[in-house]
Design a protein around this motif. Structure first.
Motif, PDB file in Angstrom:
ATOM      1  N   MET A  34       0.820  -1.210   0.000  1.00  0.00           N
ATOM      2  CA  MET A  34       0.000   0.000   0.000  1.00  0.00           C
ATOM      3  C   MET A  34       0.858   1.265   0.000  1.00  0.00           C
ATOM      4  O   MET A  34       0.572   2.223  -0.725  1.00  0.00           O
ATOM      5  CB  MET A  34      -0.920   0.004   1.219  1.00  0.00           C
ATOM      6  CG  MET A  34      -2.101  -0.929   1.126  1.00  0.00           C
ATOM      7  SD  MET A  34      -3.370  -0.385  -0.058  1.00  0.00           S
ATOM      8  CE  MET A  34      -3.914   1.161   0.679  1.00  0.00           C
ATOM      9  N   THR A  35       1.901   1.300   0.832  1.00  0.00           N
ATOM     10  CA  THR A  35       2.648   2.533   1.050  1.00  0.00           C
ATOM     11  C   THR A  35       3.917   2.656   0.215  1.00  0.00           C
ATOM     12  O   THR A  35       4.390   3.767  -0.030  1.00  0.00           O
ATOM     13  CB  THR A  35       3.052   2.671   2.526  1.00  0.00           C
ATOM     14  OG1 THR A  35       3.941   1.586   2.882  1.00  0.00           O
ATOM     15  CG2 THR A  35       1.828   2.629   3.435  1.00  0.00           C
ATOM     16  N   GLY A  36       4.507   1.511  -0.194  1.00  0.00           N
ATOM     17  CA  GLY A  36       5.764   1.551  -0.937  1.00  0.00           C
ATOM     18  C   GLY A  36       6.969   1.837  -0.075  1.00  0.00           C
ATOM     19  O   GLY A  36       8.054   2.149  -0.584  1.00  0.00           O
ATOM     20  N   ASP A  43       5.473   1.218  10.722  1.00  0.00           N
ATOM     21  CA  ASP A  43       4.753   2.193  11.555  1.00  0.00           C
ATOM     22  C   ASP A  43       3.248   1.940  11.523  1.00  0.00           C
ATOM     23  O   ASP A  43       2.571   2.012  12.557  1.00  0.00           O
ATOM     24  CB  ASP A  43       5.050   3.618  11.070  1.00  0.00           C
ATOM     25  CG  ASP A  43       6.478   4.057  11.350  1.00  0.00           C
ATOM     26  OD1 ASP A  43       7.155   3.394  12.172  1.00  0.00           O
ATOM     27  OD2 ASP A  43       6.917   5.041  10.731  1.00  0.00           O
ATOM     28  N   VAL A  44       2.720   1.651  10.326  1.00  0.00           N
ATOM     29  CA  VAL A  44       1.283   1.409  10.205  1.00  0.00           C
ATOM     30  C   VAL A  44       0.874   0.146  10.954  1.00  0.00           C
ATOM     31  O   VAL A  44      -0.168   0.117  11.618  1.00  0.00           O
ATOM     32  CB  VAL A  44       0.867   1.313   8.718  1.00  0.00           C
ATOM     33  CG1 VAL A  44      -0.564   0.795   8.592  1.00  0.00           C
ATOM     34  CG2 VAL A  44       0.987   2.670   8.046  1.00  0.00           C
ATOM     35  N   THR A  79      -5.515   6.487   5.421  1.00  0.00           N
ATOM     36  CA  THR A  79      -5.378   7.767   6.124  1.00  0.00           C
ATOM     37  C   THR A  79      -3.989   8.355   5.901  1.00  0.00           C
ATOM     38  O   THR A  79      -3.833   9.557   5.627  1.00  0.00           O
ATOM     39  CB  THR A  79      -5.641   7.584   7.624  1.00  0.00           C
ATOM     40  OG1 THR A  79      -6.975   7.092   7.819  1.00  0.00           O
ATOM     41  CG2 THR A  79      -5.473   8.897   8.372  1.00  0.00           C
ATOM     42  N   GLU A  80      -2.954   7.505   6.009  1.00  0.00           N
ATOM     43  CA  GLU A  80      -1.588   7.973   5.801  1.00  0.00           C
ATOM     44  C   GLU A  80      -1.381   8.455   4.369  1.00  0.00           C
ATOM     45  O   GLU A  80      -0.725   9.480   4.129  1.00  0.00           O
ATOM     46  CB  GLU A  80      -0.594   6.836   6.110  1.00  0.00           C
ATOM     47  CG  GLU A  80      -0.493   6.459   7.571  1.00  0.00           C
ATOM     48  CD  GLU A  80       0.099   7.573   8.409  1.00  0.00           C
ATOM     49  OE1 GLU A  80       1.080   8.195   7.957  1.00  0.00           O
ATOM     50  OE2 GLU A  80      -0.417   7.844   9.503  1.00  0.00           O
ATOM     51  N   LEU A  81      -1.935   7.709   3.400  1.00  0.00           N
ATOM     52  CA  LEU A  81      -1.717   8.042   1.990  1.00  0.00           C
ATOM     53  C   LEU A  81      -2.410   9.333   1.588  1.00  0.00           C
ATOM     54  O   LEU A  81      -2.029   9.956   0.582  1.00  0.00           O
ATOM     55  CB  LEU A  81      -2.187   6.884   1.105  1.00  0.00           C
ATOM     56  CG  LEU A  81      -1.328   5.622   1.195  1.00  0.00           C
ATOM     57  CD1 LEU A  81      -2.002   4.456   0.486  1.00  0.00           C
ATOM     58  CD2 LEU A  81       0.062   5.875   0.614  1.00  0.00           C
ATOM     59  N   ASN A  82      -3.417   9.755   2.332  1.00  0.00           N
ATOM     60  CA  ASN A  82      -4.089  11.021   2.036  1.00  0.00           C
ATOM     61  C   ASN A  82      -3.154  12.210   2.210  1.00  0.00           C
ATOM     62  O   ASN A  82      -3.408  13.296   1.686  1.00  0.00           O
ATOM     63  CB  ASN A  82      -5.316  11.200   2.935  1.00  0.00           C
ATOM     64  CG  ASN A  82      -6.480  10.320   2.500  1.00  0.00           C
ATOM     65  OD1 ASN A  82      -6.567   9.942   1.338  1.00  0.00           O
ATOM     66  ND2 ASN A  82      -7.355   9.989   3.434  1.00  0.00           N
TER      67      ASN A  82
END
Length: 316
Positions: A34-36, A43-44, A79-82
């Protein structure tokens, strides 16, 4: 005899710890897709556990604990990717340089894609299943999808969730999920999956590359790389493609590196990789792509933490 409320809470917390412990490597892999970023994924996943621990006494059991944890992790990622830019490799920023003498410089303003050491993927029996879904080229391609498309695609294609389950997690309708999946598949159809070799052959090829690299032998390197071999390094936006540019650049880098460099083999993103050491200290992680029996791509990530995350020592 029925349990008291306190006993039920303790029992739920124990179940959560057990389930989370066994599921943690898979959750890290999911959040990395999801985050790369391996660090962001860690952390997530930690935040996922904290959220789950705070809400476990209210968990109603309408889904499995595993599904519930994935739901929390996915929404935490969203939420983080926003608040984050799309992560890229140097080749995602523009064309390669055709000048082997080009100045290479770091640019920390870019949101760089990172690797995922195989060592964090968990049980060896499950690692093989996960490797294909964390290939560097695939994770880079996933970053081009909007976050909700990315989440829907991963939940469906990697975790085999139903459209109804995905709709529940994302808070949208089933037809909306199907639309997200269709658009994601169309975009990812452009991806040409890397050809793979059996691992023993990969190991032998990597050994040859390492021996040539440590000996600064560009003729031996030429024998194990493709004509269109590409060379990238994070966080450097300048990158190179083709042996006519890459080999002269490497010769210049060998002459300037001020001491021997050692490479230790490992794996990352389900691909051959190597920890890089200079003056006995870890300095970064190389991740290699093999196509047609030779190396077609090498990406170096200048972060010594990735070397230890891959199970290699910080010092030699």
């Amino acid at each position: 005899m029925s349990m008291t409320n306190e006993e039920r809470v303790v029992s739920s917390e124990e179940l959560l710890r057990d389930e989370f412990g066994s599921l943690r490597p898979a959750l890290v892999a999911h959040c990395y897709r999801m985050t790369g970023s391996y660090q962001d994924a860690e952390d997530v996943v930690q935040e996922t556990y904290l959220k789950a621990a705070r809400g476990v006494d209210a968990f109603e059991g309408r889904s499995s604990l595993k599904t519930w944890l994935y739901r929390i992790a996915t929404n935490t990622c969203l939420t983080e990717l926003n608040h984050r830019s799309r992560r890229v490799l140097p080749s995602g920023l523009g064309a390669p340089s055709d000048d082997p003498g080009a100045r290479v410089f770091a640019d920390d303003s870019v949101a760089w894609l990172g690797p995922l050491p195989d060592a964090v993927l968990g049980d060896p029996g499950e690692v093989v299943v996960r490797r294909e879904s964390v290939r560097l080229a695939l994770v880079a391609a996933l970053q081009h999808l909007p976050p909700r498309q990315r989440a829907a695609f991963l939940l469906r294609e990697v975790l085999s969730w139903s459209a109804a389950e995905i709709a529940d997690v994302l808070g949208i309708s089933v037809p909306a999920v199907k639309s997200l999946l269709q658009r994601a598949r169309v975009r990812l159809d452009e991806l040409d999956p890397d050809a793979r070799l059996p691992e023993p052959a990969e190991h032998a090829l990597l050994d040859r590359y390492i021996a040539a690299f440590e000996a600064e032998d560009t003729a031996a390197l030429r024998a194990v790389i493709q004509d269109d071999f590409s060379l990238e390094a994070v966080p450097h936006p300048v990158w190179f493609r083709g042996v006519g540019v890459c080999l002269p650049f490497m010769e210049r880098a060998f002459a300037a590196r001020g001491g021997p460099v050692r490479l230790l083999p490992t794996r990352a993103n389900g691909q051959p990789a190597a920890g890089s050491y200079q003056h006995g200290r870890a300095e970064g992680l190389w991740v290699f792509t093999i196509t047609g029996g030779r190396f077609s791509r090498a990406v170096k990530f200048h972060d010594p933490r990735l070397v230890t995350a891959a199970g290699l020592p910080a010092r030699l």
